[in-house]
Design a protein around this motif. Structure first.
Motif: not given
Length: 249
Positions: A198-204
């Motif tokens: 859910l965290s934006p950081l993982w996707h980045g």
């Protein structure tokens, strides 16, 4: 919007030398401590990739997130509660979208400078394994916008900096530790894994790692971009709304 952006650049002109030095020092120390130091104890790397090469893309994304939040948290709170800069800007008069857009533009410039410094340091250590590694820069900017706007909206809502600790204690630190920067998310217990996704950081991180290593991301590229884009759009609407409620009576 350009006028607000110029205001930030004028102030930054007095401090850029120190920030440029730290922009190179922080990646150097991080790469040496985690990539080289800890990596020496990770036999076989991760997925057949040396730990230094594996961790660098995550560090680029993490640094982008931290710089973005740093520039959109206390500075925004200060612009409302201490220096009251935004009240001067709205009286100029400027539109709310000018104020938020100028702030976002400056945040992205700061993030770009930090990300470029990290890529340069990583290249010096030979940790970039793909010609697509430069794609980590636009990914870092998208990630930065996805976190900076919601944080700016939160900073425009609160009245005391004691609330800002909540952001770092319950959002920034957990994301940095458990969003795939230092170890694969798959190593987490299954019940906790969805929180990382859910965290934006993982996707980045996943996008940066795919670009730097020349591998396919865990999710599809469009899926990552759409998810981060939703954070940007939602953050923009929320920031504009909170700035307007604070500045327009």
């Amino acid at each position: 919007m350009l006028g607000v952006f110029e205001y930030y650049l004028t102030g930054y002109r007095r401090t850029w030398r120190a920030s440029v030095f730290s922009s190179f020092l922080l990646p150097l120390l991080t790469v040496l401590s985690f990539g080289v130091g800890v990596g020496a104890y990770v036999d076989g790397g991760i997925g057949g990739v040396p730990y230094l090469d594996w961790i660098v893309p995550g560090l680029i994304a993490s640094t982008a997130m931290q710089v973005a939040i740093g520039e959109s948290s206390w500075p925004v709170l200060g612009g409302f509660s201490w220096q009251r800069t935004y009240y001067s800007q709205i009286a100029a008069p400027l539109r709310i979208i000018d104020i938020v857009g100028g702030l976002l533009a400056f945040v992205l410039v700061r993030v770009l400078a930090s990300a470029v410094a990290f890529v340069v340091v990583a290249a010096a250590f030979g940790a970039l394994r793909s010609g697509r590694a430069m794609l980590t820069l636009p990914v870092a900017l998208l990630l930065a916008a996805s976190v900076a706007l919601p944080v700016a909206a939160f900073a425009a809502t609160i009245r005391s900096d004691s609330y800002m600790v909540i952001v770092f204690r319950f959002a920034v630190i957990p994301m940095t530790l458990f969003a795939g920067v230092f170890f694969p998310v798959e190593s987490l217990p299954p019940v906790v894994r969805p929180l990382a996704y859910l965290s934006p950081l993982w996707h980045g991180v996943d996008l940066c790692r795919a670009a730097a290593l020349g591998l396919a991301p865990a999710w599809s590229v469009p899926g990552h971009l759409v998810y981060l884009g939703l954070w940007v759009v939602g953050g923009w609407l929320l920031a504009v709304s909170r700035f307007r409620s604070r500045l327009v009576h």
